[in-house]
Scaffold this motif. Sequence first.
Motif, mmCIF file in Angstrom:
data_model
loop_
_atom_site.group_PDB
_atom_site.id
_atom_site.type_symbol
_atom_site.label_atom_id
_atom_site.label_comp_id
_atom_site.label_asym_id
_atom_site.label_seq_id
_atom_site.Cartn_x
_atom_site.Cartn_y
_atom_site.Cartn_z
ATOM 1 N N ARG A 214 -6.319 -46.929 5.901
ATOM 2 C CA ARG A 214 -6.714 -46.968 4.490
ATOM 3 C C ARG A 214 -6.770 -45.566 3.901
ATOM 4 N N MET A 215 -7.254 -44.609 4.663
ATOM 5 C CA MET A 215 -7.297 -43.222 4.190
ATOM 6 C C MET A 215 -5.886 -42.683 3.964
ATOM 7 N N ALA A 216 -4.980 -42.987 4.895
ATOM 8 C CA ALA A 216 -3.590 -42.553 4.724
ATOM 9 C C ALA A 216 -2.973 -43.193 3.493
ATOM 10 N N ALA A 217 -3.273 -44.473 3.254
ATOM 11 C CA ALA A 217 -2.761 -45.149 2.060
ATOM 12 C C ALA A 217 -3.311 -44.512 0.794
ATOM 13 N N ARG A 305 -3.019 -42.715 -14.382
ATOM 14 C CA ARG A 305 -3.115 -42.198 -13.012
ATOM 15 C C ARG A 305 -4.177 -42.930 -12.195
ATOM 16 N N PRO A 306 -5.407 -43.116 -12.677
ATOM 17 C CA PRO A 306 -6.376 -43.885 -11.863
ATOM 18 C C PRO A 306 -5.937 -45.309 -11.577
ATOM 19 N N VAL A 307 -5.229 -45.953 -12.532
ATOM 20 C CA VAL A 307 -4.766 -47.319 -12.294
ATOM 21 C C VAL A 307 -3.710 -47.346 -11.197
ATOM 22 N N LEU A 308 -2.750 -46.399 -11.243
ATOM 23 C CA LEU A 308 -1.713 -46.334 -10.213
ATOM 24 C C LEU A 308 -2.318 -46.136 -8.839
ATOM 25 N N ILE A 309 -3.278 -45.224 -8.750
ATOM 26 C CA ILE A 309 -3.891 -44.943 -7.453
ATOM 27 C C ILE A 309 -4.809 -46.088 -7.029
ATOM 28 N N GLY A 310 -5.575 -46.612 -7.977
ATOM 29 C CA GLY A 310 -6.522 -47.673 -7.639
ATOM 30 C C GLY A 310 -5.857 -48.962 -7.203
ATOM 31 N N ASN A 311 -4.708 -49.308 -7.810
ATOM 32 C CA ASN A 311 -4.009 -50.539 -7.418
ATOM 33 C C ASN A 311 -3.510 -50.468 -5.986
ATOM 34 N N SER A 312 -3.114 -49.272 -5.548
ATOM 35 C CA SER A 312 -2.600 -49.130 -4.184
ATOM 36 C C SER A 312 -3.710 -49.077 -3.153
ATOM 37 N N THR A 313 -4.849 -48.510 -3.533
ATOM 38 C CA THR A 313 -5.937 -48.346 -2.572
ATOM 39 C C THR A 313 -7.051 -49.364 -2.753
ATOM 40 N N ARG A 314 -6.921 -50.217 -3.798
ATOM 41 C CA ARG A 314 -7.948 -51.217 -4.123
ATOM 42 C C ARG A 314 -9.301 -50.560 -4.405
ATOM 43 N N LEU A 315 -9.229 -49.389 -5.074
ATOM 44 C CA LEU A 315 -10.442 -48.690 -5.477
ATOM 45 C C LEU A 315 -10.721 -48.948 -6.949
ATOM 46 N N PRO A 316 -11.980 -49.053 -7.347
ATOM 47 C CA PRO A 316 -12.297 -49.174 -8.770
ATOM 48 C C PRO A 316 -11.877 -47.924 -9.531
ATOM 49 N N PHE A 317 -11.643 -48.100 -10.828
ATOM 50 C CA PHE A 317 -11.200 -47.016 -11.687
ATOM 51 C C PHE A 317 -12.124 -45.800 -11.587
ATOM 52 N N THR A 344 -12.252 -43.945 -0.542
ATOM 53 C CA THR A 344 -11.808 -45.134 0.189
ATOM 54 C C THR A 344 -12.727 -45.412 1.374
ATOM 55 N N VAL A 345 -13.076 -44.352 2.107
ATOM 56 C CA VAL A 345 -14.010 -44.515 3.226
ATOM 57 C C VAL A 345 -15.339 -45.061 2.727
ATOM 58 N N LEU A 346 -15.834 -44.490 1.631
ATOM 59 C CA LEU A 346 -17.101 -44.957 1.071
ATOM 60 C C LEU A 346 -17.025 -46.433 0.696
ATOM 61 N N MET A 347 -15.912 -46.833 0.101
ATOM 62 C CA MET A 347 -15.760 -48.227 -0.324
ATOM 63 C C MET A 347 -15.708 -49.165 0.885
ATOM 64 N N VAL A 348 -14.977 -48.780 1.917
ATOM 65 C CA VAL A 348 -14.872 -49.619 3.117
ATOM 66 C C VAL A 348 -16.230 -49.755 3.791
ATOM 67 N N LEU A 349 -16.953 -48.641 3.918
ATOM 68 C CA LEU A 349 -18.272 -48.694 4.537
ATOM 69 C C LEU A 349 -19.236 -49.573 3.740
ATOM 70 N N TRP A 350 -19.136 -49.472 2.422
ATOM 71 C CA TRP A 350 -19.998 -50.304 1.589
ATOM 72 C C TRP A 350 -19.695 -51.785 1.766
ATOM 73 N N VAL A 351 -18.403 -52.147 1.764
ATOM 74 C CA VAL A 351 -18.011 -53.536 1.919
ATOM 75 C C VAL A 351 -18.452 -54.080 3.275
ATOM 76 N N ASN A 352 -18.224 -53.275 4.329
ATOM 77 C CA ASN A 352 -18.630 -53.722 5.669
ATOM 78 C C ASN A 352 -20.147 -53.891 5.783
#
Length: 355
Positions: A214-217, A305-317, A344-352
């Motif tokens: 996920r970090m690489a993505a 730019r945030p939309v392009l990056i967020g769509n690929s990483t599934r991160l909020p704007f 991305t790490v923060l988001m994954v840790l939060w979801v888990n």
Amino acid sequence: MIHRPPAPNSANEQKIQRAASAVLYATLVLLALWIVREFLPAVAWASVFAIVLWPTYQAIEHRAWFKGRMTLIATLLTAAIGLLVLLPIAITAIQAGGEAHELYLWLRDAQENGVPVPDFVSHLPVGNRQVSDWWQANLTQPLKASPAMKSLHGDTIASFGRHFGARAAHATMTFGFMLVTLFVMFRAGPRLSATMMRGARRAFGPDGAQLLQRMAAAVRATVTGLVVVGLGEGVLLGAAYIATGVPHAALLATVTAIAAMLPFCAPIVFCGAALWLVIQGSLIAAAALAVWGFVVVFVAEHFVRPVLIGNSTRLPFLLVLFGILGGATTFGLIGIFIGPALMTVLMVLWVNWAE
């Protein structure tokens, strides 16, 4: 004499040994990082390029002609990155060299005769008298005797030249080591990738490998967003340069596209072009160019730019925006890529944790 086997360590001794081993390992790692601290930026940049080009590397590796030719693949990709960075710099330097003679003549004339007050000053809606008085007092007389130029004596210019030369030499050295590191990473190829995945699984369990992916993505998506948005801003502002009559519009559009790949750097270029139009007396064209430029940059930086990056990483704007801006503020240029990866790490840790 009867030799008895040593008694097994108690549980308390084992805990102490594990703690001591952890402290020793951490100390050795920190010491090693401190020793190579000057080379960490080169390693970080090489890692970014390797992550971005890894799908390309795999596509080339699966070709029958390149099968097993790791050195050739590494050489081609490293040379491509070198040309991608050096070619725009060389083209810009050649173009600037073509204008250097005219700039030198203008500066010499200004040193001897000063710079007359431009016509546009008298047409300014407010402050035209103050601007004209300041210009008359500081710039219309020979610049070598002007009060505004007294601080620019020989020692100041020499000190600036030495500082700029030292920074340029350091950047060149970092770029050279980055290319060497990138070549070594590509040369290691799948073996390096497999080792990193095994290390992540061993250290953090099955989720560790997924987190690394996920970090690489996130890094790959950030670079894609930067490049796409930068090229888009260059095209839109290049059309504005042509429409407003800015000279060397194609070259300026290229410089704008490169600057726009870095957050909020494009205004430096188009504001300079607008200032040139103001000096030429084209106030309406300058205002139109500045307004159009800020509209393009605002939409691109805050939405596209945030939309392009967020769509690929599934991160909020908001996390994407904070990651880009906060990373750049904290780590400098390389932080533009580190920030979204950490978000991305923060988001994954939060979801888990929430699950």
